[in-house]
Design a protein around this motif. Structure first.
Motif, short mmCIF file in Angstrom:
data_model
loop_
_atom_site.label_atom_id
_atom_site.label_comp_id
_atom_site.label_asym_id
_atom_site.label_seq_id
_atom_site.Cartn_x
_atom_site.Cartn_y
_atom_site.Cartn_z
N GLN A 93 63.83 32.63 82.44
CA GLN A 93 64.62 33.86 82.27
C GLN A 93 63.93 35.04 83.29
OE1 GLN A 93 65.83 35.28 78.53
NE2 GLN A 93 65.50 33.06 77.68
N GLU A 94 64.72 35.89 83.74
CA GLU A 94 63.87 37.03 84.27
C GLU A 94 62.86 37.71 83.69
OE1 GLU A 94 65.44 41.07 86.96
OE2 GLU A 94 66.90 39.64 86.08
N ILE A 95 61.79 37.71 84.06
CA ILE A 95 60.86 38.27 83.71
C ILE A 95 60.16 39.47 84.47
CG2 ILE A 95 58.36 38.20 82.58
CD1 ILE A 95 58.91 35.31 81.84
N SER A 96 60.25 40.67 84.04
CA SER A 96 59.65 41.89 84.80
C SER A 96 58.03 41.96 84.34
CB SER A 96 60.61 42.85 84.79
OG SER A 96 60.45 43.68 83.44
N LEU A 97 57.52 42.34 85.63
CA LEU A 97 55.98 42.88 85.15
C LEU A 97 56.04 43.98 84.16
CD1 LEU A 97 53.01 42.66 85.63
CD2 LEU A 97 53.51 44.33 87.87
N SER A 98 56.96 44.95 84.24
CA SER A 98 56.97 46.17 83.47
C SER A 98 57.12 45.81 82.14
CB SER A 98 57.98 47.37 83.90
OG SER A 98 59.15 46.62 83.91
N SER A 127 52.92 37.14 89.33
CA SER A 127 54.02 36.36 89.63
C SER A 127 53.52 35.03 90.00
CB SER A 127 54.77 37.32 90.87
OG SER A 127 53.58 37.26 91.70
N LYS A 128 52.51 34.80 90.60
CA LYS A 128 52.16 33.34 90.77
C LYS A 128 52.16 32.63 89.39
CE LYS A 128 48.71 30.60 93.24
NZ LYS A 128 47.39 30.55 94.29
N TYR A 129 51.27 33.03 88.68
CA TYR A 129 51.18 32.52 87.33
C TYR A 129 52.50 32.13 86.83
CZ TYR A 129 49.41 31.55 82.32
OH TYR A 129 49.14 30.93 81.34
N VAL A 130 53.54 33.06 86.50
CA VAL A 130 55.13 32.65 86.28
C VAL A 130 55.43 31.40 86.95
CG1 VAL A 130 57.09 33.50 85.95
CG2 VAL A 130 55.04 34.82 85.15
N ASN A 131 55.50 31.48 88.55
CA ASN A 131 55.81 30.70 89.35
C ASN A 131 55.63 29.33 89.24
OD1 ASN A 131 58.15 32.13 90.55
ND2 ASN A 131 56.63 32.88 92.18
N GLU A 132 54.11 29.13 88.84
CA GLU A 132 53.45 27.78 88.56
C GLU A 132 54.01 27.29 87.43
OE1 GLU A 132 49.27 28.37 88.61
OE2 GLU A 132 49.31 28.53 90.89
N ILE A 133 54.34 28.03 86.33
CA ILE A 133 54.78 27.60 85.14
C ILE A 133 56.18 27.00 85.51
CG2 ILE A 133 55.67 28.23 82.76
CD1 ILE A 133 52.71 28.14 82.67
N ARG A 134 57.07 27.89 86.18
CA ARG A 134 58.35 27.23 86.44
C ARG A 134 58.43 26.12 87.39
NH1 ARG A 134 60.51 33.59 87.80
NH2 ARG A 134 61.24 34.22 85.71
N ILE A 135 57.44 26.09 88.50
CA ILE A 135 57.66 24.89 89.19
C ILE A 135 57.08 23.67 88.41
CG2 ILE A 135 56.70 23.75 91.28
CD1 ILE A 135 58.80 25.95 91.79
N GLY A 136 56.31 23.91 87.63
CA GLY A 136 55.74 22.72 86.72
C GLY A 136 56.76 22.05 85.90
N TYR A 137 57.66 23.10 85.46
CA TYR A 137 58.41 22.67 84.54
C TYR A 137 59.81 21.94 85.50
CZ TYR A 137 62.50 23.13 81.20
OH TYR A 137 63.50 22.72 80.13
N ALA A 138 59.87 22.41 86.72
CA ALA A 138 60.90 21.99 87.56
C ALA A 138 60.38 20.44 87.75
CB ALA A 138 61.04 22.86 88.93
#
Length: 289
Positions: free
Chosen positions: A197-202, A228-239
């Motif tokens: 889902q959308e996750i904001s830094l704040s 942001s890189k951490y979250v994207n790596e989680i997302r790409i790993g799941y993809a």
């Protein structure tokens, strides 16, 4: 691609050692609760470990962690009807506690404990000395007592081998462990629960009771990468996991993984995996039909 649980139990010995010699390796995407140390003796092909897809060849030495999906797929000429080629490898299967539950707690075993932790992602050891590969091969003819003693020495040497590469991405491993995770850290737990889902830094900084600038600095210091890189790596790993299952189209996988548009998904996937989602899918399906 269906994932199979294979029986690699060691029965009444601490470790199981065998030489696999066939026209080609087992063409099954699989996992098992035992760790596995593989040394390629003959043949070439493509190695699938988690979301890592790389070529393999003789002299390769790889340590695969428990329950990490993998497959060794020989090149097409190994499957030709009149092929006289051979695929040979030494496989050592063992449990983390193969010498008892407190074995890894000993101070002398610290480097081996760290090795097993790295093995969760799979480890490819580069330029393994010939003597060490010979020591691994010697396990096949040793008695049970000396085999165990020699194997500890081999693990110690591998734990101090400086040239290696971790294979599966941390994002892929985290996606595998997501349902079973008992993470106490509220921030990481929140990310795992909401990565698609959308996750904001704040919003995450608020959970940590910090302002966004301080949280961003702290996160990068601890995890050695930006939030942001951490979250994207989680997302790409799941993809990657969804692509391997090959049950959804690429656009749907992008949205299921937390990307709000296909172009961003393609861009981030290529940035992290150095390959497009469509090429990744094609490479997997071509090798696993």
């Amino acid at each position: 691609m269906k994932l199979h649980l294979l029986d690699r139990s060691t029965n009444n010995t601490a470790i199981s050692v065998r030489i696999n010699s066939y026209p080609n390796f087992l063409k099954i995407w699989h996992y098992h609760p035992e760790l596995e140390l593989v040394t390629i003796l003959k043949s070439k092909g493509t190695r699938f470990i988690g979301d890592s897809i790389k070529k393999f060849q003789p002299k390769d030495v790889v340590l695969i962690g428990k329950n990490l999906p993998h497959m060794w797929l020989n090149d097409a000429n190994y499957f030709e009807e009149n092929s006289k080629l051979k695929a040979e490898a030494i496989s050592v299967h063992f449990k983390e506690n193969f010498l008892g539950d407190s074995f890894l707690d000993l101070p002398e075993m610290k480097s081996i404990s760290q090795l097993f932790e790295k093995a969760k992602q799979g480890i490819y050891f580069k330029n393994v000395p010939k003597k060490l590969r010979q020591d691994i091969k010697a396990l096949t003819t040793s008695s049970d007592f000396y085999k165990t003693h020699q194997f500890i020495d081999i693990l110690h040497k591998l734990s101090n081998h400086k040239s290696y590469k971790l294979l599966a991405s941390s994002g892929y491993i985290n996606s595998l462990q997501k349902e079973d995770s008992t993470l106490s850290n509220q921030v990481i737990g929140y990310i795992f629960k909401n990565f698609n889902q959308e996750i904001s830094l704040s919003s995450v900084a608020q959970i940590a009771n910090m302002n966004t600038a301080a949280f961003s600095r702290s996160f990068k210091r601890v995890h050695r990468k930006t939030f942001s890189k951490y979250v994207n790596e989680i997302r790409i790993g799941y993809a990657c996991k969804l692509l391997q299952e090959n049950e959804l189209n690429i656009a749907t996988i992008g949205y299921e993984s937390g990307f709000n548009n296909l172009s961003n998904f393609n861009r981030q996937f290529k940035k992290i995996k150095n390959i497009s989602p469509s090429s990744y899918l094609k490479k997997h399906t071509n090798h696993t039909k």
